[in-house]
Design a protein around this motif. Structure first.
Motif, PDB file in Angstrom:
ATOM      1  N   LEU A 531      -5.775  -1.379  -7.236  1.00  0.00           N
ATOM      2  CA  LEU A 531      -4.433  -0.630  -7.019  1.00  0.00           C
ATOM      3  C   LEU A 531      -3.255  -1.623  -7.823  1.00  0.00           C
ATOM      4  O   LEU A 531      -2.193  -1.164  -8.092  1.00  0.00           O
ATOM      5  CB  LEU A 531      -4.158  -0.535  -5.685  1.00  0.00           C
ATOM      6  CG  LEU A 531      -5.176   0.547  -4.994  1.00  0.00           C
ATOM      7  CD1 LEU A 531      -4.793   0.951  -3.834  1.00  0.00           C
ATOM      8  CD2 LEU A 531      -5.231   1.767  -5.898  1.00  0.00           C
ATOM      9  N   ARG A 532      -3.403  -2.915  -7.882  1.00  0.00           N
ATOM     10  CA  ARG A 532      -2.525  -4.006  -8.352  1.00  0.00           C
ATOM     11  C   ARG A 532      -2.656  -3.944  -9.878  1.00  0.00           C
ATOM     12  O   ARG A 532      -1.883  -4.681 -10.405  1.00  0.00           O
ATOM     13  CB  ARG A 532      -2.796  -4.912  -7.591  1.00  0.00           C
ATOM     14  CG  ARG A 532      -2.345  -5.187  -6.146  1.00  0.00           C
ATOM     15  CD  ARG A 532      -2.423  -6.550  -5.561  1.00  0.00           C
ATOM     16  NE  ARG A 532      -3.535  -7.169  -5.546  1.00  0.00           N
ATOM     17  CZ  ARG A 532      -4.476  -6.959  -4.340  1.00  0.00           C
ATOM     18  NH1 ARG A 532      -3.802  -6.299  -3.326  1.00  0.00           N
ATOM     19  NH2 ARG A 532      -5.378  -7.639  -4.333  1.00  0.00           N
ATOM     20  N   ASP A 533      -3.611  -3.382 -10.547  1.00  0.00           N
ATOM     21  CA  ASP A 533      -3.785  -3.486 -11.837  1.00  0.00           C
ATOM     22  C   ASP A 533      -3.257  -2.338 -12.479  1.00  0.00           C
ATOM     23  O   ASP A 533      -3.260  -1.165 -12.544  1.00  0.00           O
ATOM     24  CB  ASP A 533      -5.313  -3.209 -12.287  1.00  0.00           C
ATOM     25  CG  ASP A 533      -5.624  -3.423 -13.658  1.00  0.00           C
ATOM     26  OD1 ASP A 533      -4.814  -3.856 -14.313  1.00  0.00           O
ATOM     27  OD2 ASP A 533      -6.726  -3.078 -13.997  1.00  0.00           O
ATOM     28  N   ALA A 534      -1.898  -2.866 -13.215  1.00  0.00           N
ATOM     29  CA  ALA A 534      -1.166  -1.937 -13.925  1.00  0.00           C
ATOM     30  C   ALA A 534      -1.525  -1.063 -15.064  1.00  0.00           C
ATOM     31  O   ALA A 534      -1.306  -0.047 -15.297  1.00  0.00           O
ATOM     32  CB  ALA A 534       0.219  -2.693 -14.564  1.00  0.00           C
ATOM     33  N   ALA A 535      -2.849  -1.584 -15.507  1.00  0.00           N
ATOM     34  CA  ALA A 535      -3.542  -1.196 -16.753  1.00  0.00           C
ATOM     35  C   ALA A 535      -4.187  -0.093 -16.267  1.00  0.00           C
ATOM     36  O   ALA A 535      -5.156   0.753 -17.227  1.00  0.00           O
ATOM     37  CB  ALA A 535      -3.987  -2.000 -17.725  1.00  0.00           C
ATOM     38  N   LEU A 536      -4.663   0.241 -14.959  1.00  0.00           N
ATOM     39  CA  LEU A 536      -5.820   0.853 -14.596  1.00  0.00           C
ATOM     40  C   LEU A 536      -5.667   2.509 -14.777  1.00  0.00           C
ATOM     41  O   LEU A 536      -6.697   3.058 -15.523  1.00  0.00           O
ATOM     42  CB  LEU A 536      -5.860   0.842 -13.008  1.00  0.00           C
ATOM     43  CG  LEU A 536      -7.130   1.702 -12.809  1.00  0.00           C
ATOM     44  CD1 LEU A 536      -8.515   1.102 -13.239  1.00  0.00           C
ATOM     45  CD2 LEU A 536      -7.377   1.497 -11.030  1.00  0.00           C
ATOM     46  N   LEU A 564      -2.522   0.863   2.037  1.00  0.00           N
ATOM     47  CA  LEU A 564      -1.281   0.596   2.824  1.00  0.00           C
ATOM     48  C   LEU A 564      -0.947  -0.859   2.335  1.00  0.00           C
ATOM     49  O   LEU A 564       0.229  -1.311   2.489  1.00  0.00           O
ATOM     50  CB  LEU A 564      -1.583   0.871   4.405  1.00  0.00           C
ATOM     51  CG  LEU A 564      -1.811   2.383   4.725  1.00  0.00           C
ATOM     52  CD1 LEU A 564      -1.663   2.336   6.335  1.00  0.00           C
ATOM     53  CD2 LEU A 564      -0.536   3.134   4.330  1.00  0.00           C
ATOM     54  N   GLU A 565      -1.857  -1.747   2.286  1.00  0.00           N
ATOM     55  CA  GLU A 565      -1.429  -2.953   1.727  1.00  0.00           C
ATOM     56  C   GLU A 565      -0.954  -2.943   0.603  1.00  0.00           C
ATOM     57  O   GLU A 565       0.262  -3.977   0.251  1.00  0.00           O
ATOM     58  CB  GLU A 565      -2.747  -3.987   1.544  1.00  0.00           C
ATOM     59  CG  GLU A 565      -3.492  -4.450   3.194  1.00  0.00           C
ATOM     60  CD  GLU A 565      -4.686  -4.956   2.828  1.00  0.00           C
ATOM     61  OE1 GLU A 565      -5.075  -4.932   1.566  1.00  0.00           O
ATOM     62  OE2 GLU A 565      -5.286  -5.259   3.817  1.00  0.00           O
ATOM     63  N   ASN A 566      -1.079  -2.074  -0.423  1.00  0.00           N
ATOM     64  CA  ASN A 566      -0.381  -1.947  -1.634  1.00  0.00           C
ATOM     65  C   ASN A 566       0.415  -0.581  -1.588  1.00  0.00           C
ATOM     66  O   ASN A 566       0.278   0.033  -2.610  1.00  0.00           O
ATOM     67  CB  ASN A 566      -1.471  -2.037  -2.860  1.00  0.00           C
ATOM     68  CG  ASN A 566      -2.167  -3.151  -2.642  1.00  0.00           C
ATOM     69  OD1 ASN A 566      -1.846  -4.504  -3.076  1.00  0.00           O
ATOM     70  ND2 ASN A 566      -3.214  -2.925  -2.059  1.00  0.00           N
ATOM     71  N   PHE A 567       1.235  -0.294  -0.697  1.00  0.00           N
ATOM     72  CA  PHE A 567       1.672   1.171  -0.509  1.00  0.00           C
ATOM     73  C   PHE A 567       2.519   1.747  -1.623  1.00  0.00           C
ATOM     74  O   PHE A 567       2.169   2.714  -2.106  1.00  0.00           O
ATOM     75  CB  PHE A 567       2.636   1.117   0.659  1.00  0.00           C
ATOM     76  CG  PHE A 567       2.933   2.639   1.284  1.00  0.00           C
ATOM     77  CD1 PHE A 567       2.121   3.191   1.907  1.00  0.00           C
ATOM     78  CD2 PHE A 567       4.215   3.048   0.968  1.00  0.00           C
ATOM     79  CE1 PHE A 567       2.334   4.325   2.306  1.00  0.00           C
ATOM     80  CE2 PHE A 567       4.452   4.310   1.367  1.00  0.00           C
ATOM     81  CZ  PHE A 567       3.680   4.975   2.210  1.00  0.00           C
ATOM     82  N   ALA A 568       3.439   0.879  -2.040  1.00  0.00           N
ATOM     83  CA  ALA A 568       4.383   1.274  -3.233  1.00  0.00           C
ATOM     84  C   ALA A 568       3.457   1.431  -4.543  1.00  0.00           C
ATOM     85  O   ALA A 568       3.702   2.463  -5.138  1.00  0.00           O
ATOM     86  CB  ALA A 568       5.395   0.350  -3.500  1.00  0.00           C
ATOM     87  N   LEU A 569       2.623   0.431  -4.773  1.00  0.00           N
ATOM     88  CA  LEU A 569       1.844   0.520  -6.210  1.00  0.00           C
ATOM     89  C   LEU A 569       0.924   1.788  -5.970  1.00  0.00           C
ATOM     90  O   LEU A 569       0.588   2.372  -6.830  1.00  0.00           O
ATOM     91  CB  LEU A 569       1.082  -0.934  -6.426  1.00  0.00           C
ATOM     92  CG  LEU A 569       1.981  -1.876  -6.620  1.00  0.00           C
ATOM     93  CD1 LEU A 569       1.054  -3.083  -6.728  1.00  0.00           C
ATOM     94  CD2 LEU A 569       2.301  -1.591  -8.195  1.00  0.00           C
ATOM     95  N   LEU A 599       1.047   8.979   6.712  1.00  0.00           N
ATOM     96  CA  LEU A 599       0.582  10.277   6.295  1.00  0.00           C
ATOM     97  C   LEU A 599       1.619  11.357   5.810  1.00  0.00           C
ATOM     98  O   LEU A 599       1.358  12.114   5.104  1.00  0.00           O
ATOM     99  CB  LEU A 599      -0.257  11.055   7.310  1.00  0.00           C
ATOM    100  CG  LEU A 599      -1.521  10.525   7.729  1.00  0.00           C
ATOM    101  CD1 LEU A 599      -2.400  10.931   8.863  1.00  0.00           C
ATOM    102  CD2 LEU A 599      -2.416  10.382   6.549  1.00  0.00           C
ATOM    103  N   THR A 600       2.950  11.255   6.262  1.00  0.00           N
ATOM    104  CA  THR A 600       3.729  11.899   5.881  1.00  0.00           C
ATOM    105  C   THR A 600       4.469  11.597   4.674  1.00  0.00           C
ATOM    106  O   THR A 600       5.330  12.239   3.875  1.00  0.00           O
ATOM    107  CB  THR A 600       5.144  12.087   6.823  1.00  0.00           C
ATOM    108  OG1 THR A 600       5.702  10.888   6.885  1.00  0.00           O
ATOM    109  CG2 THR A 600       4.512  12.601   8.230  1.00  0.00           C
ATOM    110  N   GLN A 601       4.051  10.241   3.964  1.00  0.00           N
ATOM    111  CA  GLN A 601       4.785   9.698   2.737  1.00  0.00           C
ATOM    112  C   GLN A 601       3.711   9.681   1.599  1.00  0.00           C
ATOM    113  O   GLN A 601       4.238   9.269   0.532  1.00  0.00           O
ATOM    114  CB  GLN A 601       5.316   8.349   3.125  1.00  0.00           C
ATOM    115  CG  GLN A 601       6.289   8.223   4.087  1.00  0.00           C
ATOM    116  CD  GLN A 601       6.527   6.848   4.642  1.00  0.00           C
ATOM    117  OE1 GLN A 601       6.779   6.046   3.799  1.00  0.00           O
ATOM    118  NE2 GLN A 601       6.563   6.571   5.804  1.00  0.00           N
ATOM    119  N   ILE A 602       2.427   9.930   1.937  1.00  0.00           N
ATOM    120  CA  ILE A 602       1.418   9.714   0.820  1.00  0.00           C
ATOM    121  C   ILE A 602       0.738  11.464   0.204  1.00  0.00           C
ATOM    122  O   ILE A 602       1.080  12.412   1.072  1.00  0.00           O
ATOM    123  CB  ILE A 602       0.410   8.987   1.103  1.00  0.00           C
ATOM    124  CG1 ILE A 602      -0.476   9.437   2.208  1.00  0.00           C
ATOM    125  CG2 ILE A 602       0.765   7.593   1.552  1.00  0.00           C
ATOM    126  CD1 ILE A 602      -1.508   8.523   2.698  1.00  0.00           C
TER     127      ILE A 602
END
Length: 693
Positions: A531-536, A564-569, A599-602
């Motif tokens: 999830l932290r890989d921008a090119a995925l 949830l550890e990488n919520f924004a990404l 759960l209301t935000q994803i």
């Protein structure tokens, strides 16, 4: 080497003139060669174009005459530097070859090994010959190709030789005149220097320091004379200054010695000092057949303090750690800071097990109390590794490695503890290291295989599969994901594995569709690193396009904690994936976070109940309540629900009764390779499963 300035300057000027002349001649020859090659290519292009225009009418005939073609080619073969002409068909196969004036060079230049397809509609130099290839006819329907091979080395060498011979008389004359002029000027310019040199010899012989050199018309010599006259006056002053500087250097040397051996922040011995002492102690212990113990520890949670509160607070923590440990040590024990948050302790010569365990316990316990800094209570623990010199055969590098290995074993066990090194740790470490180093090779050799575990709907039909990776290692045999996935995550190679799985699923999906007669989804697991890989996303999109995959057949699974550890990404990535048509499944739901507000935000499609709840459904009322609550929550949020780890009919019946949409587990099938999927039944019924189990 030179006995006088005059001879040295003369030699330098002579070398400069000769070098300049050589450079000019080299540039002249280089420019000539480049121009010659350009002209040769232009001539080859002209000959080739003319020959194409004459051959095209002949080859456009349905039955063209080889004799007429050879007549045209023989006219072009009259060129004095031409080695040969070859008529080729549209596939570059030889039809007709005509020798040129330089045909004798064919074997030398490897004429038959030239590949005309490398010079499509152009020319180039290869093996010392100029090759020109031109198309006969249109680009769409070529009639053939014509290849002309010219000797370029012979004419170029002859032309260059002639140019050098013509230029040498003029260059030689210029060289001689330049040297004569420069040597005359040097003689005039250095006459004053010779006079000053004689004056200095006179002063040295007579020891008469009252002599002064007279003024000179040349400003440089006059300034030099003044400096010589001032030299004697300043000598005494310089001697005094030199003495003071020597004293300063002695003090600086002492300071540098301390900096080289002690840590400037904590005042503890540093790596260099302790390593030097360790070598001596190991040699002494080996001679006397004694043992020596090394305790290696670093701070748990130190990086978080540094990142959140700044390096200044981190430095204060390190100072407090040094003070706290120092107060616990006995006389003769040594503590040193290796760097960062790493420390080592060398206990005095009492190396009994009881003594070592007692000291390790005291060190671990010393960090149970938080550090009070700037009104904050900061909890910092330590993870420690203990190693003995006898286990390392008294080798310093091996001893440090053993202690480091034991320390990381402490971290793996939960931190805040100590571990004593044992030889079996080396084998475990070697296995992990071998696995880490062979992941890339395993991907290249296709040692990884995708297995599929079916997902079953409420009516017993297969509704999808989860893609799971297995590794047939050439040395270790079958390596399970529970072992190689954490190693791949630590080594930064998990993304490569994920992309491999996605690509294999894309390749194998058409084969699964041939067997499955109804719509299904294949689930692929993603990690937090993915999830932290921008090119995925771009990689996934490119694979779908490359293999013509309908995204509606693909589902991506991610654990609740990784999401949830990488919520924004995660949100950004899964929005894009969802818009493309893929489904999203939240795995291990209910195991990581107590707050359900996220759960209301994803945007997800499926909640997946973790196997720890399913395994206790038959025996634990709490597990049944939690499972029922998760199913009810999913229904209220209009999400589908999937349960994993189903091993008993009773578990499936309970989940069906409570509205679970999909299930998977060993009750139905273990993960199997692609070729075994067709052996699975299209529908599972309870009677059949009871007979199987």
């Amino acid at each position: 080497m030179f006995r006088s300035i005059r001879s040295a300057v003369g030699a330098i000027i002579s070398m400069a003139v000769i070098t300049t002349t050589a450079v000019v001649l080299t540039v002249l020859v280089t420019e000539h060669e480049e121009r010659f090659i350009v002209l040769a290519k232009q001539r080859a292009h002209t000959v080739s174009t003319t020959l194409v225009s004459e051959l095209r009418p002949l080859l456009e005939k349905e039955a063209w005459s080889e004799r007429d073609v050879r007549n045209v080619m023989s006219l072009a073969a009259s060129d004095t530097s031409l080695i040969g002409i070859t008529l080729l068909d549209e596939a570059y196969q030889t039809l007709i070859t005509e020798d040129g004036k330089q045909a004798a060079l064919k074997a030398q230049v490897g004429y038959d090994q030239l590949k005309p397809s490398r010079f499509v509609s152009g020319n180039g130099i290869e093996n010392g010959v100029l090759v020109s290839v031109d198309r006969i006819g249109s680009t769409v329907y070529p009639l053939g190709h014509i290849m002309l091979v010219f000797d370029i080395e012979g004419p170029l060498s002859a032309s260059t030789r002639a140019l050098v011979i013509r230029s040498l008389p003029f260059i030689g004359l210029f060289l001689i005149l330049s040297l004569l002029v420069y040597l005359y000027l040097v003689h005039r310019w250095l006459s004053s220097v010779n006079a000053l040199s004689g004056f200095l010899r006179n002063v040295n012989d007579s020891k008469d320091y009252t002599l002064r050199y007279p003024e000179n018309k040349q400003r440089e010599i006059s300034a030099l004379a003044r400096n010589v006259n001032n030299l004697l006056e300043t000598m005494e002053t310089e001697l005094t200054i030199n003495y003071e500087q020597n004293q300063t250097l002695v003090e600086q040397q002492q300071t540098m010695t301390r900096l080289a051996n002690y840590d400037s922040l904590t005042g503890l011995p540093n790596r260099q000092f302790v390593m030097d002492n360790l070598r001596l102690e190991l040699a002494r212990a080996r001679r006397h057949q004694e043992d020596l113990v090394l305790m290696f520890f670093d701070l748990d949670g130190f990086k978080g303090i540094n990142d959140s509160l700044g390096h200044e607070t981190g430095d204060l923590i390190l100072i407090e750690v040094a003070d706290r440990v120092t107060t616990l040590l006995r006389e003769g024990d040594l503590i040193a800071r290796l760097g960062g948050d790493e420390f080592i302790v060398l206990p005095d010569r009492d190396t009994s097990d009881a003594s070592i365990h007692n000291m390790a316990d005291r060190l671990i316990s010393a960090f149970s109390e938080p550090f009070q800094l700037r009104g904050l209570a900061l909890n910092v623990g330590i993870s420690m590794g203990v190693a003995r010199a006898s286990d390392a055969d008294y080798d310093l590098s091996q001893l440090m490695s053993n202690a480091d290995l034991a320390m990381y074993r402490s971290k793996a066990k939960g931190r805040g503890i100590y571990t004593v090194f044992t030889p079996d740790m080396v084998e475990s470490y070697k296995r992990k290291l071998s696995i880490a180093n062979s992941i890339d090779q395993g991907l290249m050799n296709s040692e990884f295989i995708v297995y599929y575990q079916p997902k079953i709907g409420g009516d017993g039909h297969i509704v999808g599969f989860e893609a799971l990776l297995r590794w047939y290692h050439p040395e270790f045999g079958m390596v399970m994901p529970g072992e190689f996935i954490p190693i791949a995550e630590q080594g930064g190679k998990i993304t490569a594995l994920t992309r491999y799985v996605i690509e294999q699923v894309c390749i194998q999906l058409p084969l699964i569709k041939q067997w499955m007669k109804r719509r299904f989804k294949v689930a692929v697991n993603l990690s937090g690193h993915d999830l932290r890989d921008a090119a995925l996303f771009d990689s996934i999109h490119a694979l779908f396009l490359q293999h013509g995959i309908n995204p509606e057949y693909i589902e991506f699974e991610v654990t609740e904690s990784a999401y949830l550890e990488n919520f924004a990404l995660s949100n950004k990535f899964f929005r894009r994936v969802s818009n493309m048509g893929c489904a999203i499944s939240l795995d291990d739901f209910g195991t990581g976070y107590s707050s359900l507000s996220y759960l209301t935000q994803i945007s997800i499609d499926t909640l997946k109940i973790d196997r720890q709840f399913i395994s206790e459904i038959e025996t634990s009322e709490r597990s049944r309540l939690v499972t029922g609550a998760i199913i009810d929550l999913a229904k209220r949020l209009s999400l589908s629900i999937c349960a994993e780890g189903i091993e008993h009919i009773a578990q499936w019946e309970y989940l069906l009764d409570h509205g679970c949409d999909h299930v998977q587990g060993y009750l139905f099938s273990r993960p199997v390779p692609l070729e075994e999927l067709q052996t699975l039944p299209n529908v599972f019924d309870k009677t059949q499963l009871l007979s199987m189990h």
